[in-house]
Design an enzyme around this catalytic site. Sequence first.
Site, short mmCIF file in Angstrom:
data_model
loop_
_atom_site.label_atom_id
_atom_site.label_comp_id
_atom_site.label_asym_id
_atom_site.label_seq_id
_atom_site.Cartn_x
_atom_site.Cartn_y
_atom_site.Cartn_z
N HIS A 47 -5.76 -5.70 3.67
CA HIS A 47 -4.82 -4.85 3.99
C HIS A 47 -4.39 -4.76 5.09
O HIS A 47 -5.54 -4.48 6.17
CB HIS A 47 -5.65 -3.27 3.61
CG HIS A 47 -5.87 -3.39 1.96
ND1 HIS A 47 -5.28 -2.56 1.06
CD2 HIS A 47 -6.88 -4.08 1.15
CE1 HIS A 47 -5.82 -2.69 0.03
NE2 HIS A 47 -6.86 -3.59 -0.04
N CYS A 66 1.04 -1.35 -0.09
CA CYS A 66 -0.03 -0.02 0.04
C CYS A 66 1.01 1.07 -0.01
O CYS A 66 1.74 1.33 0.74
CB CYS A 66 -0.73 -0.09 1.15
SG CYS A 66 -1.69 1.55 1.81
N GLU A 67 0.80 2.00 -1.01
CA GLU A 67 1.58 3.37 -1.11
C GLU A 67 1.41 4.23 -0.06
O GLU A 67 2.14 5.39 0.08
CB GLU A 67 1.55 3.88 -2.46
CG GLU A 67 0.04 4.68 -2.66
CD GLU A 67 -0.03 5.09 -4.03
OE1 GLU A 67 -0.45 6.24 -4.23
OE2 GLU A 67 0.77 4.75 -5.07
N HIS A 68 0.11 4.26 0.70
CA HIS A 68 -0.16 5.00 1.89
C HIS A 68 0.91 4.90 3.27
O HIS A 68 1.02 5.89 3.83
CB HIS A 68 -1.53 5.28 2.10
CG HIS A 68 -2.29 5.89 0.97
ND1 HIS A 68 -3.83 5.55 0.82
CD2 HIS A 68 -2.09 6.53 -0.06
CE1 HIS A 68 -4.14 6.14 -0.14
NE2 HIS A 68 -3.18 6.95 -0.71
N HIS A 69 1.06 3.49 3.39
CA HIS A 69 1.44 3.42 4.50
C HIS A 69 2.82 2.20 4.63
O HIS A 69 3.22 1.90 5.37
CB HIS A 69 0.44 2.58 5.88
CG HIS A 69 -0.68 3.43 6.05
ND1 HIS A 69 -1.98 3.19 5.40
CD2 HIS A 69 -0.71 4.27 6.93
CE1 HIS A 69 -2.73 3.99 5.93
NE2 HIS A 69 -2.05 4.92 6.67
N GLN A 80 -5.49 -0.61 -4.27
CA GLN A 80 -6.16 -1.78 -4.80
C GLN A 80 -6.89 -1.34 -6.04
O GLN A 80 -7.09 -1.79 -6.95
CB GLN A 80 -6.87 -2.47 -3.86
CG GLN A 80 -7.70 -3.70 -4.33
CD GLN A 80 -8.36 -4.47 -3.44
OE1 GLN A 80 -8.08 -4.48 -2.17
NE2 GLN A 80 -9.31 -5.15 -3.87
N CYS A 90 -2.66 -2.58 6.54
CA CYS A 90 -2.87 -1.31 7.17
C CYS A 90 -4.26 -0.85 8.04
O CYS A 90 -4.12 0.09 8.60
CB CYS A 90 -2.42 -0.09 6.00
SG CYS A 90 -3.56 -0.04 4.84
#
Length: 191
Positions: free
Chosen positions: A148, A79-82, A120, A150
């Site tokens: 996920h 996941c590119e956010h976390h 995703q 995260c």
Amino acid sequence: MSGRVDRDRAEAAVRDLLQALGEDPQREGLRDTPRRVVAAFEETLGGREVDIPKLLAVGFEEGHDEMVILRDVPFFSICEHHLMPFHGIAHVGYVPHGRVVGLSKLARLVDAIARRPQLQERLTAQIADMLMKVLQPQGAAVAVEAEHLCMQMRGIKKPGSRMLTSAMRGSFLEQQETRAEFLSLVGTQRL
């Protein structure tokens, strides 16, 4: 990441992060962690180096014009956010214009796109878009189910929850019965 990985710089960044989090990067258990983390990210994010059009170029003229589906393709992504993993299965289908692609190429396509910093929703769309662009089929459909970390181990902490996404192109988007057949065959009638 684009291009070659600067391992020295990446390892220094991991050491800095460990130190900023209050850890001693020189203690026995963490001494080799920067090298291991960088190697893990290189492997996990290696999909950006795959030439997808070249990957899908190997095909066979079979005169086939009915649905082809590869179900339950496992994948792992970040996941590119976390920068935490998410993993699940992808179902990939297309309706060819006579030419079919080697079956393993569909699984490799999922891996190549999953092994990048991702969302995703984007992962699902990129698989469908690449099928349309390279194979030029009558239509393409992708359904992805993933967990996920995260969301499961931090934040809202909801283990076992799964996200479902779909992307329909061409005949799968235009013809409800084609879309329904795909979703029925892959077992995701909820989408």
